[in-house]
Design an enzyme around this catalytic site. Structure first.
Site, mmCIF file in Angstrom:
data_model
loop_
_atom_site.group_PDB
_atom_site.id
_atom_site.type_symbol
_atom_site.label_atom_id
_atom_site.label_comp_id
_atom_site.label_asym_id
_atom_site.label_seq_id
_atom_site.Cartn_x
_atom_site.Cartn_y
_atom_site.Cartn_z
ATOM 1 N N ARG A 42 0.838 -1.193 0.000
ATOM 2 C CA ARG A 42 0.000 0.000 0.000
ATOM 3 C C ARG A 42 0.876 1.248 0.000
ATOM 4 N NH1 ARG A 42 -1.798 0.848 4.329
ATOM 5 N NH2 ARG A 42 -1.039 -0.923 5.510
ATOM 6 N N TYR A 61 -1.232 -3.434 -6.846
ATOM 7 C CA TYR A 61 -0.927 -4.285 -5.687
ATOM 8 C C TYR A 61 -1.958 -4.198 -4.568
ATOM 9 C CZ TYR A 61 2.212 -7.221 -2.961
ATOM 10 O OH TYR A 61 2.756 -8.282 -2.282
ATOM 11 N N GLY A 62 -2.387 -5.338 -4.079
ATOM 12 C CA GLY A 62 -3.130 -5.475 -2.816
ATOM 13 C C GLY A 62 -4.200 -4.433 -2.612
ATOM 14 N N GLY A 63 -4.191 -3.841 -1.436
ATOM 15 C CA GLY A 63 -5.209 -2.882 -1.036
ATOM 16 C C GLY A 63 -5.310 -1.661 -1.946
ATOM 17 N N LYS A 76 -9.567 -2.705 1.530
ATOM 18 C CA LYS A 76 -9.351 -1.555 2.408
ATOM 19 C C LYS A 76 -10.180 -0.353 1.959
ATOM 20 C CE LYS A 76 -6.974 -4.138 4.806
ATOM 21 N NZ LYS A 76 -5.679 -4.261 5.404
ATOM 22 N N HIS A 113 -10.691 -2.963 11.230
ATOM 23 C CA HIS A 113 -9.546 -3.753 10.753
ATOM 24 C C HIS A 113 -9.284 -4.866 11.777
ATOM 25 C CE1 HIS A 113 -5.033 -3.607 9.343
ATOM 26 N NE2 HIS A 113 -5.720 -4.517 8.686
ATOM 27 N N SER A 152 -1.295 -3.574 10.383
ATOM 28 C CA SER A 152 -0.877 -4.415 9.264
ATOM 29 C C SER A 152 0.394 -5.187 9.620
ATOM 30 C CB SER A 152 -0.618 -3.540 8.041
ATOM 31 O OG SER A 152 -1.804 -2.867 7.693
ATOM 32 N N ALA A 153 0.408 -6.454 9.247
ATOM 33 C CA ALA A 153 1.563 -7.334 9.481
ATOM 34 C C ALA A 153 1.928 -7.452 10.962
ATOM 35 C CB ALA A 153 2.766 -6.893 8.646
ATOM 36 N N CYS A 154 0.930 -7.444 11.832
ATOM 37 C CA CYS A 154 1.171 -7.608 13.266
ATOM 38 C C CYS A 154 0.456 -8.825 13.847
ATOM 39 C CB CYS A 154 0.768 -6.347 14.030
ATOM 40 S SG CYS A 154 1.896 -4.978 13.726
ATOM 41 N N GLY A 155 -0.005 -9.747 13.008
ATOM 42 C CA GLY A 155 -0.427 -11.036 13.551
ATOM 43 C C GLY A 155 -1.906 -11.376 13.508
ATOM 44 N N ASN A 192 -2.373 -14.840 11.737
ATOM 45 C CA ASN A 192 -1.840 -15.878 12.619
ATOM 46 C C ASN A 192 -2.755 -16.162 13.799
ATOM 47 O OD1 ASN A 192 1.147 -16.908 12.070
ATOM 48 N ND2 ASN A 192 0.882 -14.874 11.183
ATOM 49 N N ASP A 210 -9.036 -10.252 8.622
ATOM 50 C CA ASP A 210 -8.588 -8.868 8.372
ATOM 51 C C ASP A 210 -9.648 -7.805 8.646
ATOM 52 O OD1 ASP A 210 -6.260 -7.342 7.469
ATOM 53 O OD2 ASP A 210 -7.466 -6.771 5.744
ATOM 54 N N ARG A 270 2.751 -11.891 -0.632
ATOM 55 C CA ARG A 270 1.427 -12.300 -0.127
ATOM 56 C C ARG A 270 0.910 -13.527 -0.857
ATOM 57 N NH1 ARG A 270 -1.236 -8.832 4.023
ATOM 58 N NH2 ARG A 270 0.320 -7.219 4.327
ATOM 59 N N GLY A 324 0.929 -20.310 18.350
ATOM 60 C CA GLY A 324 -0.011 -21.212 19.026
ATOM 61 C C GLY A 324 -0.085 -20.978 20.530
HETATM 62 P P1 GTP Z 1 -2.120 -7.732 7.375
HETATM 63 O O1 GTP Z 1 -2.557 -8.774 6.405
HETATM 64 O O2 GTP Z 1 -1.064 -6.835 6.822
HETATM 65 O O3 GTP Z 1 -3.244 -6.949 7.945
HETATM 66 O O4 GTP Z 1 -1.295 -8.510 8.536
HETATM 67 P P2 GTP Z 1 -1.726 -9.423 9.784
HETATM 68 O O5 GTP Z 1 -2.075 -8.561 10.948
HETATM 69 O O6 GTP Z 1 -2.711 -10.445 9.366
HETATM 70 O O7 GTP Z 1 -0.335 -10.139 10.173
HETATM 71 P P3 GTP Z 1 0.129 -11.662 10.036
HETATM 72 O O8 GTP Z 1 -0.664 -12.600 10.879
HETATM 73 O O9 GTP Z 1 0.245 -11.988 8.595
HETATM 74 O O10 GTP Z 1 1.581 -11.588 10.678
HETATM 75 C C1 GTP Z 1 2.581 -10.757 10.152
HETATM 76 C C2 GTP Z 1 3.936 -11.157 10.661
HETATM 77 O O11 GTP Z 1 3.956 -11.205 12.094
HETATM 78 C C3 GTP Z 1 4.344 -12.547 10.176
HETATM 79 O O12 GTP Z 1 5.669 -12.483 9.718
HETATM 80 C C4 GTP Z 1 4.236 -13.398 11.404
HETATM 81 O O13 GTP Z 1 5.156 -14.456 11.389
HETATM 82 C C5 GTP Z 1 4.484 -12.435 12.567
HETATM 83 N N1 GTP Z 1 3.738 -12.860 13.781
HETATM 84 C C6 GTP Z 1 2.413 -13.162 13.845
HETATM 85 N N2 GTP Z 1 2.069 -13.581 15.089
HETATM 86 C C7 GTP Z 1 3.196 -13.527 15.829
HETATM 87 C C8 GTP Z 1 3.490 -13.832 17.206
HETATM 88 O O14 GTP Z 1 2.641 -14.240 17.996
HETATM 89 N N3 GTP Z 1 4.783 -13.635 17.617
HETATM 90 C C9 GTP Z 1 5.760 -13.181 16.758
HETATM 91 N N4 GTP Z 1 7.002 -13.019 17.241
HETATM 92 N N5 GTP Z 1 5.521 -12.895 15.452
HETATM 93 C C10 GTP Z 1 4.264 -13.059 14.995
HETATM 94 C C1 SPV Z 2 -2.797 -4.499 5.252
HETATM 95 O O1 SPV Z 2 -1.853 -3.801 4.846
HETATM 96 O O2 SPV Z 2 -3.343 -4.293 6.378
HETATM 97 C C2 SPV Z 2 -3.288 -5.626 4.435
HETATM 98 C C3 SPV Z 2 -2.735 -5.794 3.090
HETATM 99 O O3 SPV Z 2 -4.159 -6.363 4.885
HETATM 100 S S1 SPV Z 2 -3.493 -4.773 1.899
HETATM 101 O O4 SPV Z 2 -4.687 -5.472 1.409
HETATM 102 O O5 SPV Z 2 -2.557 -4.567 0.818
HETATM 103 O O6 SPV Z 2 -3.906 -3.541 2.512
HETATM 104 MN MN MN Z 3 -4.798 -5.778 6.997
#
Ligand code: GTP
Ligand code: SPV
Ligand code: MN
Length: 598
Positions: free
Chosen positions: A72, A212-214, A221, A241, A263-266, A269, A288, A380, A508
């Site tokens: 984004r 790309y993506g969003g 988004k 979100h 974003s990308a904070c878990g 997972n 998401d 992704r 986990g």
């Molecule tokens: P968006 O799709 O961008 O909104 O991201 P998201 O919030 O769904 O994040 P996602 O679950 O894809 O995790 C992003 C990164 O954080 C990955 O590289 C994971 O490996 C890492 N991560 C997720 N959960 C954990 C956790 O509990 N501990 C640690 N250390 N890293 C984590």
């Molecule tokens: C984010 O950035 O929070 C995502 C990926 O989920 S995107 O769809 O590109 O915004």
């Molecule tokens: Mn997201």
């Protein structure tokens, strides 16, 4: 021009854009398997993607983007409200008339040499009264195939739409072809010519220059958060979100939890986690986005408006997230991952060594010891929710699922404990408003360090963030039964010690924290008061089987007064941005925190 719809407003709208963009042809997407296969065939032949080894990854494809188009682009994202104040201090604002003038210039002839695709899509189960129908115009077949996974897409949507209203979503990669000009693998415009724009008053989306993506999958988004957040404020609900998961305890009692992390904070997972504590089960509703409305019973219900996952690939493995790995066993689109010599994919920490001869996302060949970047950090996968092994049986229920708890969180190496609970709704709103997180690769061009990302909505709120805070306070005030409001918690999986070692195993093992949250909602776990909120009692978090010292746990749950005093100063700075838009209730919460720390 089409036999797929008689909706005159839609036909007129498409004709207008076709006149402006001048595509070679116009294709109305029916969403069929044949159409999908045909588009992939065209893209494979054109060199836009590679079909993966059918024995390893059936019906799956790998794309590499242009190096300027990998995430984004927040500084090219605009909220074009009539008044600048309505975009607020956290959004880029532009005058709607001027923006449209600028963009119309760019859209003129922008699809020359290309096909214009019309994508009817539904965010939310088709025909549900909570769902919203959008129509995306695009000149990218990659976008069409992604939208087919991420949304309910095709003819069935037009049937439900009838002659009703839709949210118009205009998209072009912004790379017209001159007569005879050969296309590139990933057409797009340079960064400074990319525009991701939103018109909240007229509920329109115009996107230009990125594939790309969003930036390009406009249901996600742009519609389901930026435009939907505006609708949610007008109509008294929440567009967030957030992931949504179902959790069942060993006694068979099930509750649903929503969680907002930047974003990308878990989120992906957590949504799919496999509990490490015996007898517990987690199932996924969404990873998401959550749309939440009060039911007639006074309970807050959530739906996942999406139909797929656009998940971060790197670090996803059989070890960290087996359910995400198996969601991508087939029918998956990979973007910016490595391509191995045997037609499979590779990314960092996927769980096996990168084979020699793997081609990285920028086309460079990897050999052992070389410093080739194989996958981009924001690589992704686009995977169908229905292929997820732990998808919840209710994931398409138009009524949604009742939410018992809401979690907030971010990447905080220090200061913020593993988990703490808000005293009430307003305190929980305060927690959401102060989320901070280390910057990740999910957006281009951000300075490193901790930034405030309130409610994980900083890049996704379609109006003034101060008004958004006020909307959250109002949701609490207008709830008919305050006891039925979700309990609110803050979590932090990312605490480190001085040497930079993770203090918490995460993944986990986050089930151990979810179990405490569950028991708090069930009224079966104790908590202790602290200046920042309610903490688990010592020994309340089950750490059986973990290689963790008692000292680590103490550190994870510590509230350090000095650090929190410094945090308060940062919160004051953050709140000052909102001026008189900051709700009194949040100013009061900050004052209470200060008093409790004193
Ligand atoms: P968006 O799709 O961008 O909104 O991201 P998201 O919030 O769904 O994040 P996602 O679950 O894809 O995790 C992003 C990164 O954080 C990955 O590289 C994971 O490996 C890492 N991560 C997720 N959960 C954990 C956790 O509990 N501990 C640690 N250390 N890293 C984590
Ligand atoms: C984010 O950035 O929070 C995502 C990926 O989920 S995107 O769809 O590109 O915004
Ligand atoms: Mn997201």
């Amino acid at each position: 021009m089409t036999t797929l719809t008689k909706n005159q407003k839609l036909i007129n709208w498409v004709n207008e854009w076709a006149t402006i963009c001048q595509p070679d042809s116009v294709h109305w997407c029916d969403g069929s398997e044949e159409e999908n296969d045909r588009l992939f065939d065209i893209m494979v032949k054109a060199g836009a993607c590679v079909k993966l080894n059918d024995k390893k990854r059936p019906n799956s494809y790998a794309f590499n983007s242009d190096p300027s188009d990998v995430a984004r682009v927040e500084n090219r994202t605009f909220i074009c409200s009539e008044k600048e104040e309505d975009a607020g201090p956290t959004n880029n604002w532009a005058d709607p008339a001027e923006m449209k003038k600028t963009l119309l210039e760019k859209y003129k002839g922008c699809m020359k040499g290309r096909t214009m695709y019309i994508i009817p899509f539904s965010m939310g189960p088709l025909g549900s009264n909570i769902a919203k129908i959008g129509i995306e115009i695009t000149d990218s077949a990659y976008v069409v195939t992604n939208m087919r996974i991420m949304t309910r897409m095709g003819k069935a949507v037009l049937d439900v739409l009838g002659d009703g209203d839709f949210i118009p979503c205009m998209h072009s990669v912004g790379a017209p072809l001159a007569a005879g000009q050969k296309d590139v693998a990933w057409p797009c415009a340079p960064i400074e010519q990319k525009y991701i724009t939103h018109f909240p008053e007229t509920k329109e989306i115009w996107s230009f220059g990125s594939g790309y993506g969003g930036n390009a999958l406009l249901g996600k988004k742009c519609l389901a958060l930026r435009i939907a957040s505006v609708a949610a404020k007008e109509e008294g609900w929440l567009a967030e979100h957030m992931l949504i998961l179902g959790i069942t305890n060993p006694q068979g009692v099930k509750k649903y939890v929503a969680a907002a992390f930047p974003s990308a904070c878990g989120k992906t997972n957590l949504a799919m986690l496999i509990p490490t504590i015996p007898g517990w089960k987690v199932e996924t509703i969404g990873d998401d986005i959550a749309w939440m409305k009060f039911g007639k019973d006074g309970q807050l219900y959530a739906i996942n408006p999406e139909a797929g996952f656009f998940g971060v690939a790197p670090y996803t493995s059989e070890h960290t997230n087996p359910n995400a790995m198996h969601s991508c066993d087939k029918d998956t689109i990979y973007t910016n991952v490595g391509l191995t010599p045997d037609g499979d994919i590779w990314w960092d920490e996927i769980g096996w060594d990168c084979p020699d001869g793997t081609i990285g996302w920028k086309g460079e060949k990897y050999t052992k010891g070389s410093d080739v970047q194989v996958a981009h950090p924001n690589a992704r996968f686009t995977a169908k929710a229905e292929n997820c092994p732990c998808i919840d049986p209710k994931w398409e229920d138009p009524a949604g699922v009742p939410i018992s708890a809401i979690l907030f969180g971010g990447r905080r190496p220090s200061t913020v404990p593993l988990v703490y609970q808000a005293r009430d709704w307003n305190h929980g709103t305060f927690m959401g408003s102060i989320i901070g997180s280390e910057v990740t690769a999910a957006a281009i061009g951000l300075a490193a360090g901790v930034r405030r990302d309130p409610f994980a909505m900083l890049p996704f709120c379609g109006y003034n963030m101060g008004d958004y805070f006020g909307h959250w306070i109002k949701i609490g005030e207008t709830a008919t039964d305050k006891n039925k409001l979700p309990k609110i918690f803050n979590v932090n999986w990312f605490r480190k010690d001085e040497s930079g070692r993770w203090l918490w195993p995460g993944f986990g093992d986050n089930s151990r924290v979810l179990a405490w949250v569950f028991d708090r909602c069930n009224g079966t776990a104790d908590a202790v008061e602290s200046p920042i909120g309610l903490l688990p009692k010592e020994d309340a978090i089950n750490i059986e089987g973990l290689k963790m010292s008692a000292n680590d746990m103490k550190e994870l749950l510590k509230v350090d007064k000095k650090l929190w005093e410094a945090e308060v100063a940062l919160i004051e700075e953050h709140f000052a941005r909102f001026g008189n838009k900051l709700p009194k209730a949040l100013a009061n919460e900050l004052a209470t925190l200060k008093a409790k720390l004193a």
